[in-house]
Design an enzyme around this catalytic site. Structure first.
Site, PDB file in Angstrom:
ATOM      1  N   PRO A 126      49.344  27.259  43.718  1.00  0.00           N
ATOM      2  CA  PRO A 126      49.662  26.559  42.478  1.00  0.00           C
ATOM      3  C   PRO A 126      48.609  26.811  41.399  1.00  0.00           C
ATOM      4  O   PRO A 126      47.459  26.406  41.539  1.00  0.00           O
ATOM      5  CB  PRO A 126      49.674  25.084  42.906  1.00  0.00           C
ATOM      6  CG  PRO A 126      49.745  25.095  44.397  1.00  0.00           C
ATOM      7  CD  PRO A 126      49.073  26.347  44.822  1.00  0.00           C
ATOM      8  N   GLU A 127      49.021  27.479  40.356  1.00  0.00           N
ATOM      9  CA  GLU A 127      48.176  27.683  39.182  1.00  0.00           C
ATOM     10  C   GLU A 127      48.819  26.891  38.046  1.00  0.00           C
ATOM     11  O   GLU A 127      49.730  26.100  38.297  1.00  0.00           O
ATOM     12  CB  GLU A 127      48.075  29.189  38.863  1.00  0.00           C
ATOM     13  CG  GLU A 127      47.582  29.994  40.067  1.00  0.00           C
ATOM     14  CD  GLU A 127      47.536  31.501  39.830  1.00  0.00           C
ATOM     15  OE1 GLU A 127      47.483  31.925  38.672  1.00  0.00           O
ATOM     16  OE2 GLU A 127      47.566  32.244  40.830  1.00  0.00           O
TER      17      GLU A 127
END
Length: 276
Positions: free
Chosen positions: A2-3
């Site tokens: 998750p960015e």
DNA sequence: CGATTCCCCTGATAGC
DNA sequence: TGCTATCAGGGGAATC
């Protein structure tokens, strides 16, 4: 992983469902996930608070609670935050469960146990470790071309290293850093202060572009990522270099290469992104 | 002080 | 086939 686009997608999928609900209780199966305060204190403080809204800063997801508290959640590598009914089967590696006033649950699962949850007073947000040193939000107005130019001039590190540095820009991780560099046609090993004005402009626009596209496509589900509904994203289909070693560059057809830059895999096109 | 290295952790994959 | 070694990586701590 998750960015920024993935955390933004989780935020958007959850905010309609969570806003206005009250947290009735918290079940903590793995205490180390709670960074602060102690698990007992955490449970006591959060009980009965209403979720007034959601926010995001870099890769941090923020749940604003009544009485000016904020729940700070970082998914790190394999963290998942999913809204579900209690009857739905509990996935492996579910470490924290928030029971909500409408009978449903907010579940935090994390295979590698790197993710962290923290509770802090709203006014202390800018003192929270990790949050307080974050660089500018790349999709907000404070991230300007001039700011990027000024900051690049001060640094003698490799571009890839710098893009991953959250104190430089908030929210980029390995996937979007590689994609931004490819789009800007810059080699990951280029030294930051060696960029021409033209190259700086390219990098600036590329960062914004790949993040916007990532959000538009509901994030990249390379491996573990799912949104707040447990659904995968679509951007992995549109990646141009990341995880594409040995495959042709979509721009020129040259075989995509991989190299380590400061301990992280970097995928790039040797023709489009020359070292010089 | 800034840069670099190590470490956390489990599952997938490579190698034998 | 089945075992072991290696790799993946965000960010904090330790170290240079």
């Amino acid at each position: 992983m998750p960015e920024l686009p993935e955390v933004e997608t989780v935020k958007r999928t959850l905010e309609l469902k969570l806003t206005g609900l009250t947290i009735d209780s918290v079940d903590i199966a793995m205490p180390k996930i709670i960074r602060e305060p102690s698990p007992q204190e955490f449970g006591a403080q959060i009980k009965g608070r209403k979720i007034t809204g959601l926010g995001r800063r870099g890769k941090y997801l923020l749940l604003y609670l009544s009485s000016d508290k904020v729940l700070i959640i970082h998914l790190r590598m394999t963290g998942r935050l999913i809204y579900a009914a209690p009857g739905e089967p509990l996935p492996r590696h579910t470490h924290v469960i928030f029971s909500l006033s409408n009978g449903n649950q907010l579940r935090f699962a994390d295979m590698r146990q790197f993710g962290r949850i923290q509770l802090a007073p709203k006014q202390a947000l800018n003192q929270v470790k990790g949050l307080k040193d974050l660089g500018p939000e790349p999709l907000e107005k404070d991230f300007t071309r001039n700011l990027l130019r000024r900051e690049l001039k001060r640094k003698r590190v490799r571009l890839k290293t710098l893009l991953l540095d959250q104190t430089f820009i908030a929210g980029l991780g390995n996937i979007y850093a590689d994609e931004a560099l490819h789009r800007a046609r810059l080699h990951p090993m280029r030294i930051a202060n060696s960029l021409s004005p033209r190259e700086i402009a390219n990098l600036y626009h590329s960062i914004i572009e790949v993040l916007r596209e990532g959000i538009q496509n509901r994030g990249t589900s390379f491996r573990d990522y799912v949104d707040g509904d447990g659904r995968k994203g679509n951007y992995q289909k549109l990646l141009r270099v990341y995880n594409r070693e040995g495959l042709p560059c979509p721009h020129c057809g040259t075989t995509i290469a991989r190299m380590k830059v400061s301990g992280r895999s970097s995928y790039f096109c040797p023709a489009c992104q020359r070292k010089q």
